[in-house]
Design a protein around this motif. Sequence first.
Motif, short mmCIF file in Angstrom:
data_model
loop_
_atom_site.label_atom_id
_atom_site.label_comp_id
_atom_site.label_asym_id
_atom_site.label_seq_id
_atom_site.Cartn_x
_atom_site.Cartn_y
_atom_site.Cartn_z
N VAL A 87 0.82 -1.21 0.00
CA VAL A 87 0.00 0.00 0.00
C VAL A 87 0.86 1.27 0.00
CG1 VAL A 87 -2.00 -1.10 1.08
CG2 VAL A 87 -0.22 -0.07 2.51
N ALA A 88 2.13 1.14 -0.35
CA ALA A 88 3.04 2.29 -0.30
C ALA A 88 2.58 3.43 -1.21
CB ALA A 88 4.45 1.85 -0.66
N ASN A 89 2.13 3.09 -2.41
CA ASN A 89 1.68 4.14 -3.34
C ASN A 89 0.47 4.88 -2.79
OD1 ASN A 89 3.69 3.59 -5.18
ND2 ASN A 89 2.42 2.17 -6.36
N GLU A 90 -0.48 4.14 -2.25
CA GLU A 90 -1.67 4.77 -1.68
C GLU A 90 -1.30 5.62 -0.46
OE1 GLU A 90 -1.55 1.59 -2.54
OE2 GLU A 90 -3.23 1.20 -3.88
N ALA A 91 -0.36 5.13 0.35
CA ALA A 91 0.06 5.88 1.53
C ALA A 91 0.74 7.19 1.13
CB ALA A 91 0.99 5.03 2.39
N ALA A 92 1.57 7.14 0.10
CA ALA A 92 2.22 8.36 -0.38
C ALA A 92 1.19 9.34 -0.94
CB ALA A 92 3.26 8.01 -1.44
N GLN A 93 0.21 8.82 -1.67
CA GLN A 93 -0.83 9.68 -2.22
C GLN A 93 -1.68 10.29 -1.10
OE1 GLN A 93 -1.21 10.56 -5.48
NE2 GLN A 93 -2.71 12.00 -4.69
N LEU A 94 -1.95 9.51 -0.07
CA LEU A 94 -2.72 10.02 1.07
C LEU A 94 -1.95 11.15 1.75
CD1 LEU A 94 -5.09 9.99 3.03
CD2 LEU A 94 -3.95 8.12 4.26
N ALA A 95 -0.67 10.97 1.99
CA ALA A 95 0.14 12.02 2.61
C ALA A 95 0.14 13.28 1.76
CB ALA A 95 1.57 11.52 2.83
N SER A 96 0.27 13.12 0.46
CA SER A 96 0.25 14.26 -0.45
C SER A 96 -1.11 14.96 -0.43
CB SER A 96 0.59 13.80 -1.86
OG SER A 96 0.45 14.84 -2.78
N THR A 97 -2.17 14.19 -0.42
CA THR A 97 -3.52 14.75 -0.40
C THR A 97 -3.76 15.52 0.89
OG1 THR A 97 -4.32 12.96 -1.80
CG2 THR A 97 -5.98 14.20 -0.59
N LEU A 98 -3.33 14.98 2.01
CA LEU A 98 -3.49 15.67 3.29
C LEU A 98 -2.69 16.97 3.30
CD1 LEU A 98 -3.48 12.68 5.78
CD2 LEU A 98 -5.43 14.08 5.09
N ASP A 99 -1.50 16.97 2.69
CA ASP A 99 -0.73 18.20 2.59
C ASP A 99 -1.46 19.24 1.75
OD1 ASP A 99 1.35 17.39 4.21
OD2 ASP A 99 2.63 16.76 2.54
N GLN A 100 -2.09 18.79 0.66
CA GLN A 100 -2.85 19.71 -0.18
C GLN A 100 -4.05 20.29 0.57
OE1 GLN A 100 -3.27 16.89 -3.60
NE2 GLN A 100 -3.04 18.78 -4.76
N ILE A 101 -4.71 19.46 1.36
CA ILE A 101 -5.86 19.93 2.12
C ILE A 101 -5.41 20.96 3.15
CG2 ILE A 101 -7.64 19.28 3.78
CD1 ILE A 101 -7.69 16.52 2.37
N LYS A 102 -4.32 20.66 3.82
CA LYS A 102 -3.82 21.55 4.86
C LYS A 102 -3.42 22.89 4.27
CE LYS A 102 0.25 20.99 6.54
NZ LYS A 102 1.46 20.53 7.20
N GLY A 103 -2.83 22.87 3.09
CA GLY A 103 -2.39 24.10 2.44
C GLY A 103 -1.10 24.61 3.02
N ASP A 104 -0.64 25.70 2.50
CA ASP A 104 0.61 26.29 2.94
C ASP A 104 0.31 27.30 4.03
OD1 ASP A 104 3.16 27.15 3.24
OD2 ASP A 104 3.26 28.24 1.35
N THR A 105 0.47 26.90 5.26
CA THR A 105 0.18 27.79 6.39
C THR A 105 1.39 28.63 6.75
OG1 THR A 105 0.75 26.03 7.92
CG2 THR A 105 -1.56 26.29 7.36
N SER A 106 2.59 28.22 6.38
CA SER A 106 3.79 28.97 6.76
C SER A 106 3.95 30.25 5.95
CB SER A 106 5.02 28.10 6.60
OG SER A 106 5.17 27.72 5.26
N ALA A 107 3.39 30.30 4.74
CA ALA A 107 3.55 31.48 3.89
C ALA A 107 2.78 32.68 4.42
CB ALA A 107 3.10 31.15 2.47
N ASP A 108 1.78 32.46 5.24
CA ASP A 108 0.97 33.55 5.76
C ASP A 108 1.68 34.33 6.85
OD1 ASP A 108 -1.02 32.75 4.06
OD2 ASP A 108 -2.03 31.53 5.57
N ASP A 109 2.68 33.78 7.48
CA ASP A 109 3.34 34.43 8.60
C ASP A 109 4.78 34.75 8.23
OD1 ASP A 109 3.93 35.49 11.02
OD2 ASP A 109 3.97 33.58 12.10
N ALA A 110 4.96 35.90 7.60
CA ALA A 110 6.30 36.31 7.20
C ALA A 110 7.04 37.01 8.33
CB ALA A 110 6.21 37.24 5.99
N SER A 111 6.38 37.26 9.45
CA SER A 111 7.02 37.99 10.54
C SER A 111 8.17 37.21 11.15
CB SER A 111 5.99 38.32 11.62
OG SER A 111 5.50 37.12 12.20
N LYS A 112 8.26 35.93 10.92
CA LYS A 112 9.33 35.12 11.49
C LYS A 112 10.62 35.20 10.67
CE LYS A 112 6.09 31.84 13.50
NZ LYS A 112 5.57 30.49 13.47
N LEU A 113 10.55 35.82 9.50
CA LEU A 113 11.73 35.92 8.65
C LEU A 113 12.58 37.11 9.07
CD1 LEU A 113 10.06 35.29 5.17
CD2 LEU A 113 11.42 33.69 6.51
#
Length: 124
Positions: free
Chosen positions: A73-99
Motif C-alpha cells: 500500500v506504499a503508493n496509496e500511503a504516499a498519495q494520502l500524505a500528499s492529499t493531506l498536505d494539499q488539504i492543509k495548504g501552505d500555512t507557513s507562507a501567511d506568517d512572514a514575521s518570522k523571517l
Amino acid sequence: MPDQDGPQGELFAMNSGVNSGGFPLSPLEKSVMKAVAKTIELRPDDYMAHALGELAMDLARNITLGNRKGRAVANEAAQLASTLDQIKGDTSADDASKLPADVLEFAKALQSRPAQPPEVRHTA
C-alpha cells in the motif's frame, strides 16, 4: 444512490460514521476524518478541501483494505500524505514575521521592477 454530502458539504463519514462502502470506519479513516474535518471547519467555503477530503477518505479505506489482504500500500500511503498536505495548504507562507528583515527586503526587491532597465553594452 442519494447524494452523500450534507447541505453544508460535510464529509459523508462525518454524518454517518461509516465509509462510502457502508463499512465501519477503520482507525486510519477516523484519523484522516479528524484531520480533514479540522481543516474544513477552519475553511468551510473551500470546496477543493471538501473534494480532497473525500479523496483522502477513499485512500484511507483502500489502505485499510490493502493491509487486510496483505497487499503493498506504499503508493496509496504516499498519495494520502500528499492529499493531506494539499488539504492543509501552505500555512507557513501567511506568517512572514518570522523571517529576518534582510530576507524580507530581498524578497520585496525581487517582487518589484527595477526603476530603469539596465544599460546594455555591446562589445564587438
